[in-house]
Design an enzyme around this catalytic site. Structure first.
Site, mmCIF file in Angstrom:
data_model
loop_
_atom_site.group_PDB
_atom_site.id
_atom_site.type_symbol
_atom_site.label_atom_id
_atom_site.label_comp_id
_atom_site.label_asym_id
_atom_site.label_seq_id
_atom_site.Cartn_x
_atom_site.Cartn_y
_atom_site.Cartn_z
ATOM 1 N N SER A 188 -43.352 38.355 -16.667
ATOM 2 C CA SER A 188 -44.139 37.047 -17.044
ATOM 3 C C SER A 188 -45.462 37.111 -16.089
ATOM 4 C CB SER A 188 -43.511 35.640 -16.734
ATOM 5 O OG SER A 188 -42.229 35.493 -17.248
ATOM 6 N N ASP A 224 -50.149 30.048 -22.414
ATOM 7 C CA ASP A 224 -49.212 30.211 -21.168
ATOM 8 C C ASP A 224 -49.894 31.094 -20.304
ATOM 9 O OD1 ASP A 224 -47.295 30.384 -19.048
ATOM 10 O OD2 ASP A 224 -45.769 30.944 -20.682
ATOM 11 N N HIS A 266 -46.541 29.100 -16.515
ATOM 12 C CA HIS A 266 -45.220 29.015 -16.040
ATOM 13 C C HIS A 266 -44.856 29.701 -14.559
ATOM 14 C CE1 HIS A 266 -43.802 32.616 -18.568
ATOM 15 N NE2 HIS A 266 -42.975 32.539 -17.268
#
Length: 722
Positions: A656, A222, A87
């Site tokens: 992240s 991810d 992402h």
């Protein structure tokens, strides 16, 4: 200068007051991590404090990059290879996808340097050093208050940062900590040539979609892979075909030994923002006013986009990144509100504030702080919802921002008549904005969003508080209800404005219109009312500035008092997009009575969730094929393949892509999410439930190697099996 005892306290990195320090809570400043080192060793860390942070030699901090200014990445090879989240790389992947070469859906792995894709505008920064500059800032702002102090502080920040910049690729900034009770200088080296090396198909990288977002158990792969390039002398350089892979000071070895409950873990990265010293008044405003408004307005956008994206692959690719960004925090604000209420955070803070008030009553400087907080929030309450509408509502329509930019840009050119260079720069910038706007324009969705947001505003903001321009529109186009009223107004604008439909807008701007002509456009006449500073001044007077100035003063005093009240305790400051380190352990948790969530998920869980053709739970054919063959290679364990795991590390947005590192300094996974039961984390850390959701590095390597066939990437890594 501040007293030595206070200085030492400020340098001791923070925990929310009134609580006993627990190793899993805290985003610690690496420069000062020595104070936590003994606790880290007890929990399983086997390296030295200098291995964590060393301004004069290589350390783990040199393998960590601030990825694009919005995520974290880690260097995993001596050739500048970067791992981060899918992402985080989503926009780079989507922008390089077309219906004919759909790497977002199909995945992509470069088999050599020549296949790696340059990403315009993407950069990474390496932290060089930190320096405490509290004494300098305090000396320069002594005796000042309010706006005058804030202005002077910014000047001092700029002066200190400028002195630290020693070349064109060096960046520096000063950040405040503990609500401007401490200040630290950060110096970075920036690299602008970053290229996409690989990414799994999005039904791996985004497996579970919005349904599984913020949830455990989780089976999302991810991750994405990039590389930083440099000039031949290894110095930062703009993109060039002559550039070569960067040779880093430090890169992380990769462990495929696996994880088990209780294993030590570090998360190193750039957490964005927390507000754990927010008072009960601020929590109440968030849960009752601001958060529900944000959720409502984002929901309008998401539903309108989704309806159109489902009809057209090309549009889905164009809108995917934008949709994902809005959806992520749409669900976040739902979860945060739910968990803040479940944990009774406001009630708990009120108890703490009562105790604080009793202590502060004997301190002249701090007496009456809570009463002052109460008053400023009461004054601000009537405009909280309307203010939220400015950015989350009115400016959600891209054409509105464009119209404002065009008008202000042309006004600036009027002031600099005859300056052809300036005019050229302005027009180039405006044309780029128009082109970007056109890429994601969809008339059906955009028109629906515009009309529904205006109708929602009518329902949410009392008529007596609505702006004059809005009230005039409602009266002129009134049909008996706000929904059809603003649909009628939208129809009028779309037909009569030259600033909304992209082709019409491009044609209009090609005529080089005068400022007077732009001002006559009905779209501009609407948009000009929504320039945030003007909107706030016209409709709220000084209320917003008064609230923010007074709140900043109170926050500064409150944190100063908290530090004094808790003298001698280890404490950490709120996250503020600076490098931090959190440490803890791989750890299971009980989400409900009678239930325990295990620390890991496996590929069996992926297959159990598999729904052929589903937008969130479909899978690539070769994943299913290799699963059926049990072809897990060196990455499997006990006849299966671990996909994800959880730790009790403290993280937030910005983390992240952060590396999850074991006690030996080896990469074991990538942090990518938090869990639903602890969505209060940015405001209140939940010691029982807070977990970091990580993709296991073995799953990452299996996807690259077995599914992607990218042996070239695997061969770069220092893979450790023991």
């Amino acid at each position: 200068m501040i007293k030595r005892t206070v200085y030492l306290l400020l340098c001791a990195i923070v925990l929310s007051f009134g609580n006993t320090v627990k190793a899993d809570e805290g985003m610690w400043i690496p420069m000062l991590i020595g104070k936590n080192y003994e606790q880290m060793k007890k929990q399983g860390f086997k390296l030295t404090a200098k291995d964590l942070y060393n301004a004069n030699g290589s350390s783990l901090k040199d393998a960590i990059v601030h990825f694009g200014g919005f995520c974290t990445g880690e260097i995993v090879s001596d050739k500048g290879l970067i791992f981060t989240n899918h992402h985080c790389g989503y926009d780079a992947i989507a922008s390089n996808s077309t219906p004919q070469n759909n790497i977002l859906d199909n995945g992509f792995y470069a088999k050599n340097y020549g296949e790696e894709k340059p990403i315009n505008g993407l950069f990474v920064r390496f932290l060089q050093r930190m320096e405490d500059v509290t004494a300098k800032v305090n000396e320069a702002t002594k005796g000042l208050k309010g706006a005058e102090k804030e202005s002077k502080m910014l000047q001092v920040f700029e002066t200190i940062a400028k002195a630290a910049v020693t070349g064109p690729t060096i960046e520096a900034n000063v950040k405040d900590f503990y609500k401007s009770n401490q200040f630290i200088l950060f110096v970075y080296e920036r690299f602008d040539d970053v290229r996409l090396v690989g990414a799994p198909p999005q039904n791996i990288g985004k497996f579970g979609g919005d349904t599984d977002n913020w949830e455990w158990p989780r089976q999302t792969g991810d991750f994405s892979v990039f590389r930083v390039y440099a000039a031949k002398n290894n110095a930062p350089a703009k993109y060039s075909v002559e550039n070569v892979p960067y040779k880093p000071k430090k890169f992380l070895p990769v462990s495929i030994k696996g994880v088990k409950n209780g294993d030590f873990s570090i998360v190193y990265g750039y957490p964005g923002r927390t507000d754990r010293y927010l008072t009960s008044y601020g929590v109440d405003m968030a849960t009752e006013k601001v958060n529900p408004t944000i959720v409502k307005l984002r929901d309008i956008r998401l539903k309108a986009w989704k309806a159109e994206m489902d009809k057209d692959v090309s549009l889905r690719l164009k809108l995917s990144s934008k949709y994902a960004q809005i959806a992520n925090y749409w669900k976040y604000f739902i979860g945060q509100t739910e968990q803040l209420k479940r944990l009774k955070v406001s009630d708990n803070k009120r108890k703490e504030e009562k105790s604080f008030t009793e202590w502060a009553a004997q301190k002249t400087e701090f007496a009456g702080l809570m009463e002052q907080y109460d008053q400023i929030y009461k004054d601000y309450d009537p405009i909280a919802v309307q203010r939220t509408y400015i950015n989350e509502g009115f400016l959600a329509s891209g054409w509105v921002s464009n119209a404002i930019t065009i008008g202000r840009s042309w006004a600036a050119m009027e002031q600099k008549k005859g300056d052809e260079n300036f005019a050229g720069q302005v027009k180039t910038s405006v044309n780029q904005a128009i082109a970007t706007y056109g890429e994601t324009y969809n008339e059906a969705a955009d028109k629906k969003i515009f009309a529904q947001i205006l109708a929602a505003f009518y329902n949410d903001v009392p008529v007596k508080s609505q702006p004059k321009f809005y009230a005039a529109l409602a009266e002129k186009y009134w049909t008996g209800n706000p929904e059809t009223t603003f649909q009628k107004y939208a129809d009028y604008l779309w037909e009569n404005s030259k600033l909304i439909r992209p082709e019409k807008l491009k044609a209009f701007m090609a005529t080089n219109p005068s400022l007077e002509t732009i001002k006559e456009d009905p779209g501009y006449k609407y948009a000009v009312n929504l320039y945030p500073p003007d909107y706030i001044k016209t409709n709220f007077g000084s209320a917003v500035a008064d609230f923010e100035t007074k709140k900043a003063e109170l926050d500064h005093l409150y944190l100063k008092a908290v530090l004094e009240k808790n003298a001698g305790k280890l404490m950490y400051p709120d996250a503020n997009s600076t490098m931090r380190l959190s440490y803890g352990n791989v750890q299971d948790y009980p989400p409900k009575d009678g239930m325990v969530y295990k620390t890991t998920t496996t590929i069996e869980g992926v297959m159990q969730k598999y729904i052929p053709g589903d937008s969130e739970f479909d899978l690539p054919a070769n994943l299913i094929e290799n699963y059926n063959k049990k072809n897990f290679g060196q990455y499997g364990n006990d006849g299966t393949l671990t996909v994800g795991f959880i730790t009790n590390n403290d993280i937030t947005g910005g983390n992240s892509g952060s590396p999850v590192i074991n006690g030996n300094g080896e990469l074991i996974g990538l942090a990518f999410d938090g869990n639903w039961e602890a969505m209060s984390g940015d405001i209140a850390f939940d010691k029982k439930f807070k977990r970091t959701i990580c993709v296991d590095v073995r799953y990452v390597l299996w996807c690259i190697d077995v599914l992607g066939g990218a042996k070239n990437i695997i061969s770069e890594l220092d893979i450790r099996k023991k």
